[in-house]
Design a protein around this motif. Structure first.
Motif, PDB file in Angstrom:
ATOM      1  N   ASN A  44      -2.036  -5.517   2.725  1.00  0.00           N
ATOM      2  CA  ASN A  44      -1.056  -5.100   3.242  1.00  0.00           C
ATOM      3  C   ASN A  44      -0.653  -5.358   4.422  1.00  0.00           C
ATOM      4  OD1 ASN A  44       1.171  -3.133   2.662  1.00  0.00           O
ATOM      5  ND2 ASN A  44       0.384  -1.675   3.964  1.00  0.00           N
ATOM      6  N   ARG A  45       0.741  -5.178   4.802  1.00  0.00           N
ATOM      7  CA  ARG A  45       1.114  -5.629   6.282  1.00  0.00           C
ATOM      8  C   ARG A  45       0.364  -4.586   7.182  1.00  0.00           C
ATOM      9  NH1 ARG A  45       7.514  -4.949   7.154  1.00  0.00           N
ATOM     10  NH2 ARG A  45       6.741  -2.803   6.607  1.00  0.00           N
ATOM     11  N   THR A  46       0.361  -3.348   7.021  1.00  0.00           N
ATOM     12  CA  THR A  46      -0.340  -2.315   7.864  1.00  0.00           C
ATOM     13  C   THR A  46      -1.619  -2.333   7.215  1.00  0.00           C
ATOM     14  OG1 THR A  46       1.863  -1.568   8.297  1.00  0.00           O
ATOM     15  CG2 THR A  46      -0.134   0.013   8.885  1.00  0.00           C
TER      16      THR A  46
ATOM     17  N   GLU B  56      12.649 -11.212   1.188  1.00  0.00           N
ATOM     18  CA  GLU B  56      11.289 -12.027   1.944  1.00  0.00           C
ATOM     19  C   GLU B  56      10.110 -12.024   1.286  1.00  0.00           C
ATOM     20  OE1 GLU B  56      10.788  -9.841   6.002  1.00  0.00           O
ATOM     21  OE2 GLU B  56      12.533  -8.680   5.262  1.00  0.00           O
TER      22      GLU B  56
ATOM     23  N   ARG C  22      -3.271   1.185   6.473  1.00  0.00           N
ATOM     24  CA  ARG C  22      -2.782   2.017   5.466  1.00  0.00           C
ATOM     25  C   ARG C  22      -3.632   1.456   4.008  1.00  0.00           C
ATOM     26  NH1 ARG C  22       3.709   2.089   3.684  1.00  0.00           N
ATOM     27  NH2 ARG C  22       3.660   3.997   2.371  1.00  0.00           N
TER      28      ARG C  22
ATOM     29  N   GLY D 199       3.685   3.774  -2.318  1.00  0.00           N
ATOM     30  CA  GLY D 199       3.927   4.643  -3.540  1.00  0.00           C
ATOM     31  C   GLY D 199       3.361   4.023  -4.828  1.00  0.00           C
ATOM     32  N   ALA D 200       3.861   2.794  -5.023  1.00  0.00           N
ATOM     33  CA  ALA D 200       3.743   1.898  -6.026  1.00  0.00           C
ATOM     34  C   ALA D 200       2.284   1.497  -6.364  1.00  0.00           C
ATOM     35  CB  ALA D 200       4.816   0.754  -6.214  1.00  0.00           C
TER      36      ALA D 200
ATOM     37  N   ALA E  69       0.770  -1.243  -0.183  1.00  0.00           N
ATOM     38  CA  ALA E  69      -0.036  -0.212  -0.055  1.00  0.00           C
ATOM     39  C   ALA E  69       0.903   1.125  -0.121  1.00  0.00           C
ATOM     40  CB  ALA E  69      -1.108   0.112   1.214  1.00  0.00           C
TER      41      ALA E  69
ATOM     42  N   GLY F 276       9.100  -7.215 -12.715  1.00  0.00           N
ATOM     43  CA  GLY F 276       8.800  -5.668 -13.118  1.00  0.00           C
ATOM     44  C   GLY F 276       9.615  -5.024 -13.798  1.00  0.00           C
TER      45      GLY F 276
ATOM     46  N   ALA G 264       3.756  -5.573  -4.803  1.00  0.00           N
ATOM     47  CA  ALA G 264       4.250  -4.209  -4.942  1.00  0.00           C
ATOM     48  C   ALA G 264       4.728  -3.796  -3.464  1.00  0.00           C
ATOM     49  CB  ALA G 264       3.171  -3.323  -5.384  1.00  0.00           C
ATOM     50  N   THR G 265       4.983  -4.684  -2.493  1.00  0.00           N
ATOM     51  CA  THR G 265       5.600  -4.505  -1.309  1.00  0.00           C
ATOM     52  C   THR G 265       7.213  -4.429  -1.889  1.00  0.00           C
ATOM     53  OG1 THR G 265       6.424  -6.756  -0.772  1.00  0.00           O
ATOM     54  CG2 THR G 265       4.023  -6.080  -0.133  1.00  0.00           C
ATOM     55  N   SER G 266       8.036  -3.948  -0.869  1.00  0.00           N
ATOM     56  CA  SER G 266       9.424  -4.012  -0.912  1.00  0.00           C
ATOM     57  C   SER G 266      10.098  -5.139  -0.227  1.00  0.00           C
ATOM     58  CB  SER G 266      10.160  -2.723  -0.496  1.00  0.00           C
ATOM     59  OG  SER G 266       9.478  -2.143   0.547  1.00  0.00           O
TER      60      SER G 266
ATOM     61  N   MET H   3       6.942  -6.598  -8.822  1.00  0.00           N
ATOM     62  CA  MET H   3       7.182  -5.310  -9.474  1.00  0.00           C
ATOM     63  C   MET H   3       8.886  -5.068  -9.274  1.00  0.00           C
ATOM     64  SD  MET H   3       4.973  -2.157  -8.631  1.00  0.00           S
ATOM     65  CE  MET H   3       2.987  -2.159  -8.722  1.00  0.00           C
ATOM     66  N   VAL H   4       9.581  -5.704  -8.337  1.00  0.00           N
ATOM     67  CA  VAL H   4      11.007  -5.906  -8.161  1.00  0.00           C
ATOM     68  C   VAL H   4      11.578  -6.653  -9.631  1.00  0.00           C
ATOM     69  CG1 VAL H   4      12.864  -6.757  -6.939  1.00  0.00           C
ATOM     70  CG2 VAL H   4      11.200  -5.472  -5.862  1.00  0.00           C
TER      71      VAL H   4
HETATM   72  P1  NAP Z   1       6.944   2.139  -0.371  1.00  0.00           P
HETATM   73  O1  NAP Z   1       6.037   3.240  -0.574  1.00  0.00           O
HETATM   74  O2  NAP Z   1       8.302   2.053   0.573  1.00  0.00           O
HETATM   75  O3  NAP Z   1       5.981   0.799   0.295  1.00  0.00           O
HETATM   76  C1  NAP Z   1       6.580  -0.381   0.662  1.00  0.00           C
HETATM   77  C2  NAP Z   1       5.559  -1.270   0.824  1.00  0.00           C
HETATM   78  O4  NAP Z   1       6.035  -2.655   1.168  1.00  0.00           O
HETATM   79  C3  NAP Z   1       4.460  -1.215   2.007  1.00  0.00           C
HETATM   80  O5  NAP Z   1       3.135  -1.686   1.706  1.00  0.00           O
HETATM   81  C4  NAP Z   1       5.047  -1.763   3.163  1.00  0.00           C
HETATM   82  O6  NAP Z   1       4.140  -2.261   4.022  1.00  0.00           O
HETATM   83  C5  NAP Z   1       5.713  -3.053   2.201  1.00  0.00           C
HETATM   84  N1  NAP Z   1       6.552  -3.851   3.012  1.00  0.00           N
HETATM   85  C6  NAP Z   1       7.994  -3.548   3.041  1.00  0.00           C
HETATM   86  N2  NAP Z   1       8.672  -4.340   3.815  1.00  0.00           N
HETATM   87  C7  NAP Z   1       7.790  -5.536   3.877  1.00  0.00           C
HETATM   88  C8  NAP Z   1       8.103  -6.842   4.557  1.00  0.00           C
HETATM   89  N3  NAP Z   1       8.984  -7.282   4.954  1.00  0.00           N
HETATM   90  N4  NAP Z   1       6.843  -7.651   4.205  1.00  0.00           N
HETATM   91  C9  NAP Z   1       5.713  -7.192   3.916  1.00  0.00           C
HETATM   92  N5  NAP Z   1       5.500  -6.039   3.292  1.00  0.00           N
HETATM   93  C10 NAP Z   1       6.478  -5.067   3.441  1.00  0.00           C
HETATM   94  O7  NAP Z   1       7.692   1.636  -1.731  1.00  0.00           O
HETATM   95  P2  NAP Z   1       7.251   1.496  -3.235  1.00  0.00           P
HETATM   96  O8  NAP Z   1       7.541   2.872  -4.048  1.00  0.00           O
HETATM   97  O9  NAP Z   1       5.481   1.454  -3.198  1.00  0.00           O
HETATM   98  O10 NAP Z   1       7.671   0.501  -4.015  1.00  0.00           O
HETATM   99  C11 NAP Z   1       7.621  -0.783  -3.654  1.00  0.00           C
HETATM  100  C12 NAP Z   1       8.244  -1.755  -4.519  1.00  0.00           C
HETATM  101  O11 NAP Z   1       8.020  -1.751  -6.086  1.00  0.00           O
HETATM  102  C13 NAP Z   1       9.836  -1.539  -4.645  1.00  0.00           C
HETATM  103  O12 NAP Z   1      10.521  -2.836  -4.350  1.00  0.00           O
HETATM  104  C14 NAP Z   1      10.144  -0.836  -5.898  1.00  0.00           C
HETATM  105  O13 NAP Z   1      11.564  -0.985  -6.185  1.00  0.00           O
HETATM  106  C15 NAP Z   1       9.104  -1.662  -6.773  1.00  0.00           C
HETATM  107  N6  NAP Z   1       8.550  -0.480  -7.807  1.00  0.00           N
HETATM  108  C16 NAP Z   1       8.949  -1.324  -9.194  1.00  0.00           C
HETATM  109  C17 NAP Z   1       8.741  -0.277 -10.260  1.00  0.00           C
HETATM  110  C18 NAP Z   1       8.854  -0.903 -11.726  1.00  0.00           C
HETATM  111  O14 NAP Z   1       8.730  -0.065 -12.535  1.00  0.00           O
HETATM  112  N7  NAP Z   1       9.339  -2.065 -11.998  1.00  0.00           N
HETATM  113  C19 NAP Z   1       8.016   0.951 -10.123  1.00  0.00           C
HETATM  114  C20 NAP Z   1       7.612   1.372  -8.863  1.00  0.00           C
HETATM  115  C21 NAP Z   1       8.012   0.551  -7.799  1.00  0.00           C
HETATM  116  P3  NAP Z   1       3.987  -1.108   5.330  1.00  0.00           P
HETATM  117  O15 NAP Z   1       2.757  -0.405   4.878  1.00  0.00           O
HETATM  118  O16 NAP Z   1       3.101  -2.282   6.437  1.00  0.00           O
HETATM  119  O17 NAP Z   1       5.161  -0.604   5.706  1.00  0.00           O
END
Ligand code: NAP
Length: 281
Positions: free
Chosen positions: A150-152, A202, A155, A129-130, A127, A244, A194-196, A220-221
């Motif tokens: 989502n974990r949280t 993990e 959110r 930015g992606a 949940a 991704g 779309a989690t990181s 997405m990674v």
């Molecule tokens: P972000 O805003 O930091 O959000 C991270 C999300 O991941 C949150 O929902 C968070 O949950 C969750 N999360 C983090 N660690 C976790 C874990 N150990 N177990 C379960 N959930 C976990 O990041 P973002 O910008 O959305 O990006 C997310 C991913 O997408 C990144 O890996 C990024 O590289 C990838 N991405 C790829 C593209 C592409 O073009 N391929 C484009 C954009 C993003 P909480 O809310 O609980 O903290």
């Protein structure tokens, strides 16, 4: 004169955007340069101002500056307003125009992977930015279900609240949110991580039974081979796996088309990048 573009982030050394845009420019015979800029965490606005002052025409924005770019733009596309995040800035007519091409990039990649999104049941994990960037474009394809887990949990609930206001009239039953266990309600045709979590190798602790026959699991990674999530999806019965990389190339192509008015061919660029990455097996 050569037009200047850049991607800005922190960190940025890993970015494939300079290679992608150089390939697009060569393919379409556009006279431009595209560089990677590292901005200090508290120095995004100053770095953008400096690039603009030096004649920069546009920028891609990556982690962690997409929300700051959203606030900086003085003109926003509808999809950027919905995402509340900007990954593409254009400097034109004395203005800073903000757009978000992540969602259209994901949708194009899914379509190229053969997904029929109209009527599909989609599970979106995360949940952040992606996810914010892809919710509206996914809903606009006519998916029959979009569950955001989502974990949280709060959110995810807050996030769908923001979108429900916009989509409520058209799609009252489509959009829902909850925790990992609540996602077990129905099998899904497409599950998008779309989690990181994959960045720390993990996988979200997902319940069994999520994957419908013929389903696609998408992380997405990219560039990490078979991530912990994709391994889990394979073991839980996903028929097909994807990362991704295609989304990255497609969101770049959309930005390139906005800036230059010409749409590059993405397949050759994606295949060249793919050949240098660990395989998804
Ligand atoms: P972000 O805003 O930091 O959000 C991270 C999300 O991941 C949150 O929902 C968070 O949950 C969750 N999360 C983090 N660690 C976790 C874990 N150990 N177990 C379960 N959930 C976990 O990041 P973002 O910008 O959305 O990006 C997310 C991913 O997408 C990144 O890996 C990024 O590289 C990838 N991405 C790829 C593209 C592409 O073009 N391929 C484009 C954009 C993003 P909480 O809310 O609980 O903290």
């Amino acid at each position: 004169m050569t037009d200047r573009y850049a991607v800005i982030g922190h960190p940025i050394a890993h970015s494939k955007s300079p290679a992608i845009h150089a390939a697009f420019a060569a393919q379409t015979a556009q006279d431009l340069s595209y560089e990677a800029l590292l901005a200090p965490l508290d120095g995004f606005a100053a770095a953008v101002a400096q690039f603009r002052a030096q004649g920069g025409r546009g920028m891609n924005i990556t982690v962690p500056f997409k929300e700051e770019a959203f606030r900086m733009a003085n003109r926003l596309t509808e999809r950027a307003k919905l995402a509340q995040a900007v990954n593409t800035l254009s400097f034109e007519d004395g203005e800073i125009k903000g757009d978000n091409t992540d969602g259209v990039g994901l949708v194009r990649d899914l379509e190229q992977l053969g997904c029929q999104l109209a009527g599909a049941r989609v599970l979106l994990l995360g949940a952040g930015g992606a996810v914010r960037g892809v919710v509206a474009p996914l809903l606009q394809t006519g998916v029959s279900r979009l569950f955001i887990a989502n974990r949280t949990v709060e959110r995810a609930e807050k996030l769908i609240g923001d979108f429900a206001d916009f989509f409520a009239y058209e799609m009252p039953d489509t959009l829902a949110a909850g925790g990992w266990q609540e996602a077990a309600d129905a099998p899904y045709d497409v599950v998008i991580n779309a989690t990181s979590a994959s960045l720390s190798d993990e996988a979200p602790p997902l319940p069994a039974g999520l994957y419908a026959q013929g389903s696609l699991a998408y992380d997405m990674v990219y560039g990490r081979g078979l991530t912990a999530y994709l391994k889990q999806a394979r073991d839980q019965g996903a028929a097909r796996l994807a990362d991704g990389l295609g989304m990255l190339v497609e969101q770049a192509a959309e930005a390139f088309a906005l800036w230059r008015g010409v749409r590059p061919d993405t397949a050759a660029v994606r295949d060249t990048l793919r050949a240098a990455l660990p395989p998804l097996v």
